[in-house]
Motif scaffolding. Structure first.
Motif, PDB file in Angstrom:
ATOM      1  N   LEU A  19       0.837  -1.208   0.000  1.00  0.00           N
ATOM      2  CA  LEU A  19       0.000   0.000   0.000  1.00  0.00           C
ATOM      3  C   LEU A  19       0.867   1.252   0.000  1.00  0.00           C
ATOM      4  N   TRP A  20       1.886   1.269   0.838  1.00  0.00           N
ATOM      5  CA  TRP A  20       2.762   2.453   0.912  1.00  0.00           C
ATOM      6  C   TRP A  20       3.556   2.659  -0.376  1.00  0.00           C
ATOM      7  N   SER A  21       3.804   1.588  -1.111  1.00  0.00           N
ATOM      8  CA  SER A  21       4.573   1.731  -2.354  1.00  0.00           C
ATOM      9  C   SER A  21       3.834   2.585  -3.371  1.00  0.00           C
ATOM     10  N   THR A  22       2.512   2.638  -3.271  1.00  0.00           N
ATOM     11  CA  THR A  22       1.722   3.463  -4.194  1.00  0.00           C
ATOM     12  C   THR A  22       1.536   4.885  -3.686  1.00  0.00           C
ATOM     13  N   SER A  23       1.770   5.105  -2.395  1.00  0.00           N
ATOM     14  CA  SER A  23       1.441   6.408  -1.813  1.00  0.00           C
ATOM     15  C   SER A  23       2.320   7.536  -2.338  1.00  0.00           C
ATOM     16  N   PHE A  24       3.566   7.230  -2.684  1.00  0.00           N
ATOM     17  CA  PHE A  24       4.465   8.289  -3.157  1.00  0.00           C
ATOM     18  C   PHE A  24       3.982   8.864  -4.486  1.00  0.00           C
ATOM     19  N   ALA A  25       3.617   7.976  -5.413  1.00  0.00           N
ATOM     20  CA  ALA A  25       3.141   8.437  -6.712  1.00  0.00           C
ATOM     21  C   ALA A  25       1.813   9.174  -6.577  1.00  0.00           C
ATOM     22  N   LEU A  86       8.135  15.449   6.405  1.00  0.00           N
ATOM     23  CA  LEU A  86       9.382  15.325   5.636  1.00  0.00           C
ATOM     24  C   LEU A  86       9.128  14.647   4.302  1.00  0.00           C
ATOM     25  N   GLU A  87       8.293  13.591   4.303  1.00  0.00           N
ATOM     26  CA  GLU A  87       8.028  12.871   3.068  1.00  0.00           C
ATOM     27  C   GLU A  87       7.281  13.744   2.055  1.00  0.00           C
ATOM     28  N   ASN A  88       6.238  14.444   2.501  1.00  0.00           N
ATOM     29  CA  ASN A  88       5.443  15.246   1.571  1.00  0.00           C
ATOM     30  C   ASN A  88       6.262  16.361   0.933  1.00  0.00           C
ATOM     31  N   TYR A  89       7.056  17.056   1.740  1.00  0.00           N
ATOM     32  CA  TYR A  89       7.911  18.111   1.176  1.00  0.00           C
ATOM     33  C   TYR A  89       8.996  17.500   0.302  1.00  0.00           C
ATOM     34  N   GLY A  90       9.507  16.330   0.707  1.00  0.00           N
ATOM     35  CA  GLY A  90      10.521  15.664  -0.096  1.00  0.00           C
ATOM     36  C   GLY A  90       9.988  15.235  -1.447  1.00  0.00           C
ATOM     37  N   VAL A  91       8.791  14.645  -1.466  1.00  0.00           N
ATOM     38  CA  VAL A  91       8.178  14.224  -2.730  1.00  0.00           C
ATOM     39  C   VAL A  91       7.859  15.428  -3.604  1.00  0.00           C
ATOM     40  N   ALA A  92       7.434  16.541  -2.985  1.00  0.00           N
ATOM     41  CA  ALA A  92       7.114  17.747  -3.756  1.00  0.00           C
ATOM     42  C   ALA A  92       8.345  18.297  -4.463  1.00  0.00           C
ATOM     43  N   LEU A  93       9.506  18.203  -3.813  1.00  0.00           N
ATOM     44  CA  LEU A  93      10.732  18.782  -4.370  1.00  0.00           C
ATOM     45  C   LEU A  93      11.502  17.794  -5.241  1.00  0.00           C
ATOM     46  N   ALA A  94      11.389  16.504  -4.934  1.00  0.00           N
ATOM     47  CA  ALA A  94      12.101  15.480  -5.712  1.00  0.00           C
ATOM     48  C   ALA A  94      11.098  14.751  -6.604  1.00  0.00           C
ATOM     49  N   THR A  95      11.293  13.457  -6.795  1.00  0.00           N
ATOM     50  CA  THR A  95      10.368  12.674  -7.608  1.00  0.00           C
ATOM     51  C   THR A  95       9.836  11.507  -6.791  1.00  0.00           C
ATOM     52  N   ALA A  96       8.726  10.920  -7.247  1.00  0.00           N
ATOM     53  CA  ALA A  96       8.178   9.754  -6.568  1.00  0.00           C
ATOM     54  C   ALA A  96       9.154   8.588  -6.613  1.00  0.00           C
ATOM     55  N   THR A  97       9.879   8.467  -7.718  1.00  0.00           N
ATOM     56  CA  THR A  97      10.882   7.397  -7.827  1.00  0.00           C
ATOM     57  C   THR A  97      11.997   7.592  -6.812  1.00  0.00           C
ATOM     58  N   ASP A  98      12.451   8.837  -6.641  1.00  0.00           N
ATOM     59  CA  ASP A  98      13.450   9.121  -5.610  1.00  0.00           C
ATOM     60  C   ASP A  98      12.965   8.617  -4.256  1.00  0.00           C
ATOM     61  N   ALA A  99      11.711   8.932  -3.943  1.00  0.00           N
ATOM     62  CA  ALA A  99      11.158   8.605  -2.631  1.00  0.00           C
ATOM     63  C   ALA A  99      11.146   7.108  -2.379  1.00  0.00           C
ATOM     64  N   VAL A 100      10.621   6.333  -3.328  1.00  0.00           N
ATOM     65  CA  VAL A 100      10.500   4.895  -3.086  1.00  0.00           C
ATOM     66  C   VAL A 100      11.859   4.215  -3.000  1.00  0.00           C
ATOM     67  N   LEU A 101      12.844   4.753  -3.687  1.00  0.00           N
ATOM     68  CA  LEU A 101      14.168   4.122  -3.639  1.00  0.00           C
ATOM     69  C   LEU A 101      14.953   4.544  -2.402  1.00  0.00           C
ATOM     70  N   ILE A 102      14.756   5.772  -1.941  1.00  0.00           N
ATOM     71  CA  ILE A 102      15.431   6.192  -0.713  1.00  0.00           C
ATOM     72  C   ILE A 102      14.845   5.449   0.481  1.00  0.00           C
ATOM     73  N   LEU A 270       3.474   4.382 -13.654  1.00  0.00           N
ATOM     74  CA  LEU A 270       2.081   4.228 -14.081  1.00  0.00           C
ATOM     75  C   LEU A 270       1.171   5.340 -13.579  1.00  0.00           C
ATOM     76  N   ILE A 271       1.378   5.806 -12.337  1.00  0.00           N
ATOM     77  CA  ILE A 271       0.478   6.790 -11.733  1.00  0.00           C
ATOM     78  C   ILE A 271       0.972   8.215 -11.944  1.00  0.00           C
ATOM     79  N   ALA A 272       2.258   8.465 -11.651  1.00  0.00           N
ATOM     80  CA  ALA A 272       2.795   9.821 -11.743  1.00  0.00           C
ATOM     81  C   ALA A 272       3.369  10.133 -13.121  1.00  0.00           C
ATOM     82  N   GLY A 273       3.448   9.143 -14.012  1.00  0.00           N
ATOM     83  CA  GLY A 273       3.925   9.379 -15.366  1.00  0.00           C
ATOM     84  C   GLY A 273       5.409   9.653 -15.465  1.00  0.00           C
ATOM     85  N   GLU A 274       6.191   9.185 -14.480  1.00  0.00           N
ATOM     86  CA  GLU A 274       7.639   9.415 -14.512  1.00  0.00           C
ATOM     87  C   GLU A 274       8.305   8.401 -15.439  1.00  0.00           C
ATOM     88  N   GLN A 275       9.472   8.786 -15.991  1.00  0.00           N
ATOM     89  CA  GLN A 275      10.195   7.909 -16.896  1.00  0.00           C
ATOM     90  C   GLN A 275      11.151   6.997 -16.126  1.00  0.00           C
TER      91      GLN A 275
END
Length: 307
Positions: A19-25, A86-102, A270-275
């Motif tokens: 469930l959390w894996s989808t939350s970042f996107a 921290l997560e919300n501001y981090g995702v806003a400034l970085a990417t969803a992919t960054d978040a799930v891998l960090i 799939l959700i955020a459209g990142e490459q």
């Protein structure tokens, strides 16, 4: 006794990870319409309301001694308010992919914390795993044009600091039962409801303090995504994770979060459209390999030489 989890407890934490894996996107998609702190307040107060209603319907008591509520409030404020800010501001400034891998290096942070607190040295394979995971994160975070995300480095730093908050949350939850008599403890459902409540209230305090910027008009699709964050990624995911922590050690539970980057990268695409570039995919593979190495062995005890 903690340390040996049943299949049910392991499956519960794995379910939370999925469930959390989808939350970042989903968060990345929602943030342009709802502020970082406002999203946290809506998400967790909504989850708290839902879980409290379930408690009332099932006749689960919410009354407990003050020290029980203090322990639950501390976990909610650290694991929800601090971490998700921290997560919300981090995702806003970085990417969803960054978040799930960090997030994949969070087990390493927990390993270090447990080693220090319990005077246990990590095995060589654990150290190799930590270095490997860090190398993978470096590859992923370098593979992004600076012009597209000018504040990406700050976002990555905030996401990394989130790992410290998440480790503190796990340690607080693990230690709470020892400080409370068995007859004064709350069940998993009540604990999760109150943690969400305190976490949501913490966001309400931060709303007038932290900047959130101008936001667009909320569309029906966005509202459904926020509902998903509240019900799936907050209420249900924390319920599953809290159940898992009733038996699993913090290090064991956080290690299962290795599933997050595997499914989270797919969600980001799939959700955020990142490459998903070749370098980013390679970095993701190295991160997962590193955390898998880190989970292979138990720490080695270090003789206690006194305080």
């Amino acid at each position: 006794m903690r340390g040996r989890g049943s299949a049910a407890h392991i499956a519960a934490v794995a379910g939370a990870a999925l469930l959390w894996s989808t939350s970042f996107a989903v968060t990345k998609v929602v943030l342009p319409y709802v502020g970082e702190v406002t999203l946290g307040a809506i998400r967790f107060l909504g989850a708290a309301l839902l879980l409290t209603l379930v408690c009332l319907i099932t006749h689960k008591r919410l009354r407990a001694p003050m020290r029980t509520h203090i322990a639950v409030a501390a976990a909610g404020l650290v694991g929800i308010t601090v971490y998700f800010t921290l997560e919300n501001y981090g995702v806003a400034l970085a990417t969803a992919t960054d978040a799930v891998l960090i997030v994949a290096v969070y087990p390493v942070i927990t390993m270090v914390a447990e080693s220090v607190l319990h005077r246990q040295a990590p095995a060589v394979v654990n150290v190799v795993g930590a270095i490997t995971a860090f190398a993978g994160v470096v590859l992923v975070t370098l593979d992004e044009p600076a012009a597209e995300s000018p504040d990406r480095a700050l976002g990555i730093l905030l996401l990394a600091l989130g790992g410290v908050a998440w480790t503190a949350y796990n340690l607080l939850v693990a230690r709470a039962p020892a400080a409370v008599p068995p007859n004064a403890r709350l069940g998993v459902l009540q604990t999760t409801a109150l943690q969400n409540l305190w976490g949501g209230l913490g966001f309400c305090i931060l709303i007038p303090v932290l900047p959130q910027g101008t936001r667009g008009e909320l569309a029906p699709t966005t509202a459904w995504l926020i509902a998903y964050l509240a019900v799936g990624c907050s209420a249900l995911a924390f319920l599953l994770y809290t159940f898992g922590l009733t038996v699993l050690r913090p290090g064991q539970a956080v290690a299962i979060l290795n599933l997050v980057p595997v499914f989270g990268v797919v969600s980001a695409v799939l959700i955020a459209g990142e490459q998903l570039t070749t370098l980013k995919a390679l970095g993701a593979f190295i991160v997962v390999a590193g955390v898998a190495l880190n989970a292979m062995t138990r720490p080695i005890s270090v003789p206690n030489r006194g305080a």
